[in-house]
Design an enzyme around this catalytic site. Structure first.
Site, PDB file in Angstrom:
ATOM      1  N   GLY A  28       0.837  -1.397  -0.158  1.00  0.00           N
ATOM      2  CA  GLY A  28       0.184   0.032  -0.061  1.00  0.00           C
ATOM      3  C   GLY A  28       0.865   1.372  -0.006  1.00  0.00           C
ATOM      4  O   GLY A  28       2.075   1.303  -0.382  1.00  0.00           O
ATOM      5  N   LEU A  30       0.469   3.635  -2.206  1.00  0.00           N
ATOM      6  CA  LEU A  30       0.866   3.406  -3.577  1.00  0.00           C
ATOM      7  C   LEU A  30       1.423   4.757  -4.169  1.00  0.00           C
ATOM      8  O   LEU A  30       0.981   5.897  -3.846  1.00  0.00           O
ATOM      9  CB  LEU A  30      -0.340   3.051  -4.547  1.00  0.00           C
ATOM     10  CG  LEU A  30      -1.138   1.636  -3.802  1.00  0.00           C
ATOM     11  CD1 LEU A  30      -2.252   1.264  -4.806  1.00  0.00           C
ATOM     12  CD2 LEU A  30      -0.127   0.369  -3.753  1.00  0.00           C
ATOM     13  N   HIS A  34       4.462   1.995  -8.008  1.00  0.00           N
ATOM     14  CA  HIS A  34       3.396   1.097  -7.908  1.00  0.00           C
ATOM     15  C   HIS A  34       2.725   1.116  -9.115  1.00  0.00           C
ATOM     16  O   HIS A  34       2.107   0.193 -10.009  1.00  0.00           O
ATOM     17  CB  HIS A  34       2.611   1.154  -6.825  1.00  0.00           C
ATOM     18  CG  HIS A  34       3.183   0.733  -5.451  1.00  0.00           C
ATOM     19  ND1 HIS A  34       3.593   1.849  -4.655  1.00  0.00           N
ATOM     20  CD2 HIS A  34       3.809  -0.291  -4.872  1.00  0.00           C
ATOM     21  CE1 HIS A  34       4.084   1.476  -3.400  1.00  0.00           C
ATOM     22  NE2 HIS A  34       4.190  -0.046  -3.635  1.00  0.00           N
ATOM     23  N   GLY A 144       9.491  -4.546  -8.619  1.00  0.00           N
ATOM     24  CA  GLY A 144      10.422  -3.375  -8.928  1.00  0.00           C
ATOM     25  C   GLY A 144      11.815  -3.759  -8.657  1.00  0.00           C
ATOM     26  O   GLY A 144      12.094  -4.587  -7.787  1.00  0.00           O
ATOM     27  N   LYS A 145      12.546  -3.407  -9.504  1.00  0.00           N
ATOM     28  CA  LYS A 145      13.939  -3.372  -9.405  1.00  0.00           C
ATOM     29  C   LYS A 145      14.545  -2.639  -8.158  1.00  0.00           C
ATOM     30  O   LYS A 145      15.847  -3.083  -8.044  1.00  0.00           O
ATOM     31  CB  LYS A 145      14.778  -3.159 -10.693  1.00  0.00           C
ATOM     32  CG  LYS A 145      14.817  -4.125 -11.641  1.00  0.00           C
ATOM     33  CD  LYS A 145      15.545  -3.479 -12.865  1.00  0.00           C
ATOM     34  CE  LYS A 145      15.392  -4.711 -14.028  1.00  0.00           C
ATOM     35  NZ  LYS A 145      16.316  -4.117 -15.310  1.00  0.00           N
ATOM     36  N   ASP A 147      13.978  -2.739  -5.072  1.00  0.00           N
ATOM     37  CA  ASP A 147      14.233  -3.863  -4.132  1.00  0.00           C
ATOM     38  C   ASP A 147      15.057  -5.056  -4.939  1.00  0.00           C
ATOM     39  O   ASP A 147      14.409  -6.123  -4.979  1.00  0.00           O
ATOM     40  CB  ASP A 147      12.956  -4.212  -3.423  1.00  0.00           C
ATOM     41  CG  ASP A 147      12.454  -3.165  -2.474  1.00  0.00           C
ATOM     42  OD1 ASP A 147      13.077  -2.532  -1.771  1.00  0.00           O
ATOM     43  OD2 ASP A 147      11.270  -2.864  -2.865  1.00  0.00           O
ATOM     44  N   GLN A 150      15.433  -8.156  -3.132  1.00  0.00           N
ATOM     45  CA  GLN A 150      14.178  -9.008  -2.944  1.00  0.00           C
ATOM     46  C   GLN A 150      13.596  -9.681  -4.318  1.00  0.00           C
ATOM     47  O   GLN A 150      13.237 -10.720  -4.398  1.00  0.00           O
ATOM     48  CB  GLN A 150      12.801  -8.058  -2.592  1.00  0.00           C
ATOM     49  CG  GLN A 150      11.531  -8.459  -2.860  1.00  0.00           C
ATOM     50  CD  GLN A 150      10.690  -7.288  -2.269  1.00  0.00           C
ATOM     51  OE1 GLN A 150      10.524  -7.110  -0.730  1.00  0.00           O
ATOM     52  NE2 GLN A 150       9.910  -6.693  -3.107  1.00  0.00           N
ATOM     53  N   LEU A 181      11.597   6.575  -5.777  1.00  0.00           N
ATOM     54  CA  LEU A 181      10.439   6.704  -5.052  1.00  0.00           C
ATOM     55  C   LEU A 181      10.123   5.302  -4.235  1.00  0.00           C
ATOM     56  O   LEU A 181      10.435   4.290  -4.487  1.00  0.00           O
ATOM     57  CB  LEU A 181       8.925   6.363  -6.026  1.00  0.00           C
ATOM     58  CG  LEU A 181       9.035   7.704  -6.991  1.00  0.00           C
ATOM     59  CD1 LEU A 181       7.508   7.563  -7.759  1.00  0.00           C
ATOM     60  CD2 LEU A 181       9.112   8.777  -6.504  1.00  0.00           C
ATOM     61  N   SER A 182       9.699   5.662  -3.070  1.00  0.00           N
ATOM     62  CA  SER A 182       9.313   4.731  -1.829  1.00  0.00           C
ATOM     63  C   SER A 182       8.262   4.878  -0.966  1.00  0.00           C
ATOM     64  O   SER A 182       8.352   6.369  -0.775  1.00  0.00           O
ATOM     65  CB  SER A 182      10.756   4.501  -1.307  1.00  0.00           C
ATOM     66  OG  SER A 182      10.566   3.853   0.251  1.00  0.00           O
TER      67      SER A 182
END
Ligand code: PAF
Length: 273
Positions: A28, A30, A34, A144-145, A147, A150, A181-182
Site C-alpha cells: 500500500g 501506492l 507501483h 520493482g528492481k 528492491d 528481494q 520513489l518509496s
C-alpha cells in the site's frame, strides 16, 4: 473493480476468472512506482490483481511496522483509476493465523546485504509472496528492481518451487533529481530528503564512470563513498545477478547496491548495469 477482503473471497473470485492474470503485490501507500507496475501488468494481461497487505513478518522488532503509512482508501481510488480488476486486502489473522514464517531465505543470498542488516526480513518476504502466489495464482507477477535483492530472491524461489508464474522485473521510478520513489520517503524531513538525493547521485556518477570504461569495482566504490559523504553507509556492493561480489563490472550482469541513512530513515537504491 472487485474487492476481496479475505482469502476465501479472493479464492472464490479467482476461480471465476478465466483469463491471463497479472499480479502486483504491494504494502500500500501506492506511488507512481507501483502504478508503473500496474500499468505494465495491464498491458500484458487480461485481468490485473493488486494486493495490499502490510506484512508484519518482514519487519524486525524496532522497525517501522506500526508507523508504516496506511492509506487504504486513497490506494483503492488509485487502483480503480488505474484499471485494476481485483483488489485483495486480507488481514493479518486471515493470512497467518498463528503461523510463523514458514519459508526460510537462502542461507547465503538471503543473509547478505539487506538480509544482514534486517535479519529474517527475507523469510517474511518469501513467506508472504509464496502465500500470495498460492492464493492469487497469477500467470505473471511484477516486482520493482528498486528492491533488487528481494526481486532476485523471489525469482529464485519461483523457479525453485516450479511455480508456473513469469516474474517481470520493472525499472525503478525516480523523482525529478533522481530520488527513487518509496513509500518510506514520507518519513524524510526536508533536510533529510536533500541528503537522500545523494544515493541516486552516487549511482549516476558511477554510471558515468562506467560509460567512460571504468570497470574496477573498487574504483567505483570509492567514488560512491565520496558522493555519499557524510551519510552513514550500511553497504555499497557491486555484485552479479546472483548477488555474488565481483571485482570487475560486466555490462548486463552487474548490480550496484547502496544502503545508507538520512536521519533515522534507512534508504536503499541500486543500478542494474
Ligand atoms: O516490496 C514490497 O512492497 C513487499 O516486500 C512485498 C513484495 C509486497 C511483500 O510484502
Amino acid at each position: 473493480m472487485i474487492v476481496a477482503r479475505s482469502v476465501i473471497e479472493m479464492k472464490e473470485k479467482r476461480g471465476r476468472v478465466n483469463a491471463n492474470v497479472g499480479f502486483v503485490a504491494t504494502m500500500g501507500a501506492l506511488h507512481t512506482g507501483h502504478l508503473s507496475l500496474i500499468e505494465r501488468a495491464k498491458n500484458e494481461n487480461d485481468f490485473v490483481v493488486v494486493s495490499i497487505f502490510i506484512n508484519p513478518t518482514q519487519f524486525r522488532e524496532g522497525e517501522d511496522f506500526n508507523r508504516y503509512p496506511r492509506k487504504l482508501e486513497a490506494d483503492s481510488v488509485l487502483c480503480k483509476a488505474a484499471g485494476v480488476n481485483l483488489l485483495f486486502t486480507p488481514n493479518v489473522e486471515d493470512i497467518y493465523g498463528n503461523d510463523e514464517p514458514t519459508i526460510k531465505a537462502p542461507t547465503i543470498t538471503g543473509h547478505i546485504l539487506e538480509g544482514k542488516f534486517r535479519e529474517e526480513h527475507f523469510d517474511g518476504v518469501l513467506t508472504i509472496v509464496m502465500k500470495l502466489f498460492n492464493i492469487v495464482q497469477p500467470n505473471r507477477a511484477y516486482f520493482g528492481k528498486k528492491d533488487a535483492q528481494q526481486a532476485i530472491l523471489i525469482t529464485k524461489m519461483t523457479n525453485a518451487f516450479f511455480f508456473n508464474i513469469e516474474i517481470a522485473l520493472c525499472e525503478t521510478v525516480r523523482e525529478n533529481g533522481g530520488l527513487a520513489l518509496s513509500s518510506r520517503n514520507i518519513y524524510l524531513s526536508k533536510s533529510e530528503k536533500s541528503e537522500a538525493f545523494k544515493l541516486s547521485k552516487a549511482l549516476f556518477e558511477a554510471s558515468k564512470l562506467i560509460k567512460q570504461n571504468e570497470i574496477r569495482a573498487l574504483a567505483i566504490i570509492q567514488v560512491i563513498t565520496e558522493v555519499l559523504k557524510p551519510l552513514p553507509i550500511d553497504y555499497i556492493a557491486i555484485v552479479d545477478r546472483e548477488l555474488k561480489a565481483i571485482e570487475t563490472i560486466k555490462k548486463g550482469e552487474t548490480i550496484i547496491l547502496i544502503a545508507a541513512r538520512a536521519g533515522t530513515t534507512r534508504l536503499i537504491d541500486n543500478m542494474w548495469i
